[in-house]
Scaffold this active site. Structure first.
Site, PDB file in Angstrom:
ATOM      1  N   HIS A   1      -6.875  -1.752   4.751  1.00 30.75           N
ATOM      2  CA  HIS A   1      -7.184  -0.967   6.088  1.00 30.75           C
ATOM      3  C   HIS A   1      -8.686  -1.503   6.444  1.00 30.75           C
ATOM      4  CE1 HIS A   1      -3.462   1.434   5.864  1.00 30.75           C
ATOM      5  NE2 HIS A   1      -3.838   2.138   4.739  1.00 30.75           N
TER       6      HIS A   1
ATOM      7  N   HIS B   1      -7.041   7.938   7.370  1.00 31.87           N
ATOM      8  CA  HIS B   1      -5.783   7.224   7.328  1.00 31.87           C
ATOM      9  C   HIS B   1      -4.433   7.914   7.970  1.00 31.87           C
ATOM     10  CE1 HIS B   1      -1.972   6.154   5.411  1.00 31.87           C
ATOM     11  NE2 HIS B   1      -2.430   4.869   4.947  1.00 31.87           N
TER      12      HIS B   1
ATOM     13  N   GLY C   1     -10.243  -2.713   1.226  1.00 29.84           N
ATOM     14  CA  GLY C   1      -8.823  -2.853   0.863  1.00 29.84           C
ATOM     15  C   GLY C   1      -8.140  -3.320   2.092  1.00 29.84           C
TER      16      GLY C   1
ATOM     17  N   LEU D   1     -12.212   5.193   0.414  1.00 30.76           N
ATOM     18  CA  LEU D   1     -13.169   5.156  -0.547  1.00 30.76           C
ATOM     19  C   LEU D   1     -13.392   3.743  -1.175  1.00 30.76           C
ATOM     20  CD1 LEU D   1     -11.643   8.111  -2.509  1.00 30.76           C
ATOM     21  CD2 LEU D   1     -13.629   8.278  -1.010  1.00 30.76           C
TER      22      LEU D   1
END
Length: 260
Positions: free
Chosen positions: A88, A25, A86, A83
């Site tokens: 991203h 990220h 979503g 994890l």
């Protein structure tokens, strides 16, 4: 100990295999970047000869579009250091690959997976966790699985599945809680558990690296608080597992599909 899914032989590497691009990220916390680089080193140790690169979604260099541009026509599998599903996973990473016209596929997020659960268990044990041995002790003990949080309902589903797996591993209830964008928060989860008569509350840190969210969640916890997943050796194995399952799933093609 939970049975772990078999992985490919870590020493196995076929000439001409796609490159592995670890997609992080990005963070302003230098400990995050240090964690990422340690994971890269461990991947290279486990799989000598595999071309391994790094690309960030934001905040740190190299950014993913720059990494993809440098790869040119080379094939690559993008393995997110994320994890759960979503925005991203569903939008940012595929769109960056499409814009770069790169020959890539995107691997699934890391969770849920037994290797993650075993890493969480190990971090709890390092912090002092001991599995309750009596029924009365189990009834008064619980763990909060603290995650970053997302507005995407699939992220909560994935975190909930990890909590279920961890509860089986620990033999006590595990309640997901979030640092932002979702509920319950860690303080809310603590109040819920207290209302149910739970006296011993520990925190499993479902973060890939140290940072503000992990620290705030730990500080809110009345009992032991585990360290984040970090650069645990099982994390490097899991990243390679996501690479392997994506490589064997379908031929590479320009930009798009996200492995599920």
């Amino acid at each position: 100990m939970t049975a772990l899914l078999p992985l490919h032989d870590e020493s196995d590497h076929r000439p001409g295999s796609p490159a592995l691009v670890l997609v992080a990220h990005g963070s302003r916390d230098p400990r995050t970047l240090a964690t990422v680089h340690t994971l890269l080193d461990r991947i290279r140790e486990l799989r000598p000869g595999l071309r391994v690169h790094l690309g960030h979604i934001e905040l740190n260099e190299p950014l993913l579009p720059d990494t993809l541009a440098a790869l040119g026509d080379d094939e690559a599998i993008l393995v997110p250091l994320l994890l759960s599903r979503g925005y991203h996973i569903k939008q940012d990473i595929p769109e960056m690959a499409a814009t770069a016209r790169a020959r890539t596929r995107v691997a699934a997020p890391l969770g849920p997976h037994p290797l993650l659960v075993e890493t969480l268990y190990t971090r709890l044990a390092e912090a002092g966790w001991r599995t309750p041995t009596t029924e009365s002790a189990r009834r008064s003990t619980a763990v909060i699985l603290a995650a970053a949080g997302s507005r995407d309902p699939d992220a909560a589903t994935d975190t909930g599945r990890t909590a279920t797996l961890l509860a089986t591993r620990l033999r006590v209830p595990v309640l997901p809680a979030y640092a932002s964008a979702a509920s319950p928060t860690v303080p809310e989860a603590i109040r819920t558990l207290r209302s149910q008569g739970v006296r011993n509350i520990a925190l499993a840190s479902y973060f890939t690296a140290p940072g503000r969210f992990a620290r705030e969640c730990a500080e809110a916890t009345p009992g032991i608080a585990a360290a984040p997943l970090g650069a645990h050796p099982l994390m490097a194995r899991l990243l390679l597992h996501r690479y392997d399952e994506t490589e064997t799933r379908a031929p590479l093609k320009p930009a798009l599909a996200v492995a599920s």
